[in-house]
Enzyme design. Sequence first.
Site, mmCIF file in Angstrom:
data_model
loop_
_atom_site.group_PDB
_atom_site.id
_atom_site.type_symbol
_atom_site.label_atom_id
_atom_site.label_comp_id
_atom_site.label_asym_id
_atom_site.label_seq_id
_atom_site.Cartn_x
_atom_site.Cartn_y
_atom_site.Cartn_z
ATOM 1 N N ARG A 66 0.907 -1.159 0.241
ATOM 2 C CA ARG A 66 -0.030 -0.072 -0.087
ATOM 3 C C ARG A 66 0.993 1.328 0.064
ATOM 4 O O ARG A 66 1.481 1.385 1.032
ATOM 5 C CB ARG A 66 -0.748 -0.109 1.013
ATOM 6 C CG ARG A 66 -1.605 1.516 1.359
ATOM 7 C CD ARG A 66 -2.833 1.529 0.492
ATOM 8 N NE ARG A 66 -3.767 0.454 0.584
ATOM 9 C CZ ARG A 66 -5.040 0.279 -0.401
ATOM 10 N NH1 ARG A 66 -4.771 1.331 -1.283
ATOM 11 N NH2 ARG A 66 -5.864 -0.685 -0.005
ATOM 12 N N GLN A 84 -8.372 -6.687 -9.129
ATOM 13 C CA GLN A 84 -8.348 -5.302 -8.771
ATOM 14 C C GLN A 84 -6.880 -4.777 -9.500
ATOM 15 O O GLN A 84 -5.920 -5.474 -8.964
ATOM 16 C CB GLN A 84 -8.727 -4.709 -7.443
ATOM 17 C CG GLN A 84 -8.228 -3.252 -7.232
ATOM 18 C CD GLN A 84 -9.411 -2.423 -7.293
ATOM 19 O OE1 GLN A 84 -10.412 -2.900 -7.795
ATOM 20 N NE2 GLN A 84 -9.254 -1.097 -7.174
ATOM 21 N N ARG A 89 1.433 -6.159 -10.022
ATOM 22 C CA ARG A 89 1.766 -5.621 -8.612
ATOM 23 C C ARG A 89 1.872 -6.614 -7.618
ATOM 24 O O ARG A 89 2.403 -6.635 -6.459
ATOM 25 C CB ARG A 89 1.050 -4.479 -8.097
ATOM 26 C CG ARG A 89 -0.461 -4.911 -8.170
ATOM 27 C CD ARG A 89 -1.452 -3.790 -7.566
ATOM 28 N NE ARG A 89 -2.659 -4.247 -7.198
ATOM 29 C CZ ARG A 89 -3.453 -3.963 -6.296
ATOM 30 N NH1 ARG A 89 -3.136 -2.752 -5.573
ATOM 31 N NH2 ARG A 89 -4.571 -4.402 -6.016
ATOM 32 N N HIS A 167 0.571 3.836 -10.385
ATOM 33 C CA HIS A 167 -0.365 4.387 -9.266
ATOM 34 C C HIS A 167 0.236 5.024 -8.303
ATOM 35 O O HIS A 167 0.353 4.583 -6.957
ATOM 36 C CB HIS A 167 -1.113 3.040 -8.609
ATOM 37 C CG HIS A 167 -2.276 3.313 -8.052
ATOM 38 N ND1 HIS A 167 -2.418 4.176 -7.036
ATOM 39 C CD2 HIS A 167 -3.751 2.655 -7.860
ATOM 40 C CE1 HIS A 167 -3.866 4.107 -6.404
ATOM 41 N NE2 HIS A 167 -4.479 3.295 -6.930
ATOM 42 N N ASP A 212 -11.953 10.147 -6.816
ATOM 43 C CA ASP A 212 -11.693 8.889 -7.441
ATOM 44 C C ASP A 212 -12.019 9.325 -9.006
ATOM 45 O O ASP A 212 -13.120 9.021 -9.677
ATOM 46 C CB ASP A 212 -12.205 7.696 -7.320
ATOM 47 C CG ASP A 212 -11.654 6.686 -7.806
ATOM 48 O OD1 ASP A 212 -10.809 6.582 -8.891
ATOM 49 O OD2 ASP A 212 -11.934 5.477 -7.156
ATOM 50 N N GLU A 271 -1.971 9.509 -10.948
ATOM 51 C CA GLU A 271 -1.558 8.295 -11.722
ATOM 52 C C GLU A 271 -1.602 8.626 -13.316
ATOM 53 O O GLU A 271 -2.408 8.846 -13.953
ATOM 54 C CB GLU A 271 -2.304 7.261 -11.437
ATOM 55 C CG GLU A 271 -2.606 7.176 -9.818
ATOM 56 C CD GLU A 271 -3.913 6.138 -9.509
ATOM 57 O OE1 GLU A 271 -3.944 5.279 -10.450
ATOM 58 O OE2 GLU A 271 -4.605 6.350 -8.486
#
Length: 313
Positions: A66, A84, A89, A167, A212, A271
């Site tokens: 995170r 997701q 990653r 991100h 978002d 991002e």
Amino acid sequence: MAGEKPSVELCKGVNGLDKVVLRDARGSSAEVYLFGGHVTSWRTDHREELLFVSNKAIFKPPKAIRGGIPICFPQFSSHGNLEQHGFARNKFWSIDTDPPPFPSDSSSKTFVDLILKPTDDDFKIWPHSYEFRLRVALGLGGDLMLTSRIRNTNADGKPFSFTFAYHTYFSVSDISELRVEGLETLDYLDNLKERERFTEQGDAITFESGVDKIYLSTPTKIAIIDHEKKRTFVLRKDGLPDAVVWNPWDRKAKAMPDFGDDEYKHMLCVEAAAIEKPITLKPGEEWKGRLELSAVPSSYCSGQLDPRKVLQG
């Protein structure tokens, strides 16, 4: 001048995970975990951390880390059938000891090349063969540069399509004192309103609640102005037409187990991405997406901030 020699060092990070530490001659540094090909630190020559990583980040594969710069591939968010943000990653990358020639547009000698290729199990999730090469480099002024090169190596002649994002979690003093410039008047998809399309109003983006948004057809430069730290982050991007702006705010922050309840106040994700129009590659074709991050001093000047010059310069 710190007088250090530029160095690239492979060592152990949190929970014994392998990481590569880049240091330039002036003392700037970056850290990249092989798990996720994940940049987790970018420090100035004064050792000040520029990226946000949650104090509750879980460094236990396959859970993604995170914060820092997770790589979203081959799917951004939940816009598709995969997990997701895709799987890049969540995978262990390898150091690429023999990358193809790299068109050098910087004099950086401080870099690492990583590579991700699919395993047999990966084919069950996403039935395509590819080579994903990532170069993480420190520029002479302490800039951080990420270059992704994704090649279709399918032997069956089939093309594939993907969406992508760096991100990036920026460390900021106070989300309510922040401005983002370069996205004014653009169309965006609001993920908090079922991806409905709107047009951005106002002369800069400021923050009073959760956000978002996927901004479309964005410029190659975006600035994040941190009034309190008198610092401006400048994103320069190539091959990445979209830009996501995300902050979870208080209620969503409390719902995330790997994110502190109040940490939303000290981070912002901006991002560089390719989302609205997926990238399609035929066998043998390669896509390249580049992100360059710099942190520059900013100050008030007759009520106006000079980052506007940064965006135009």
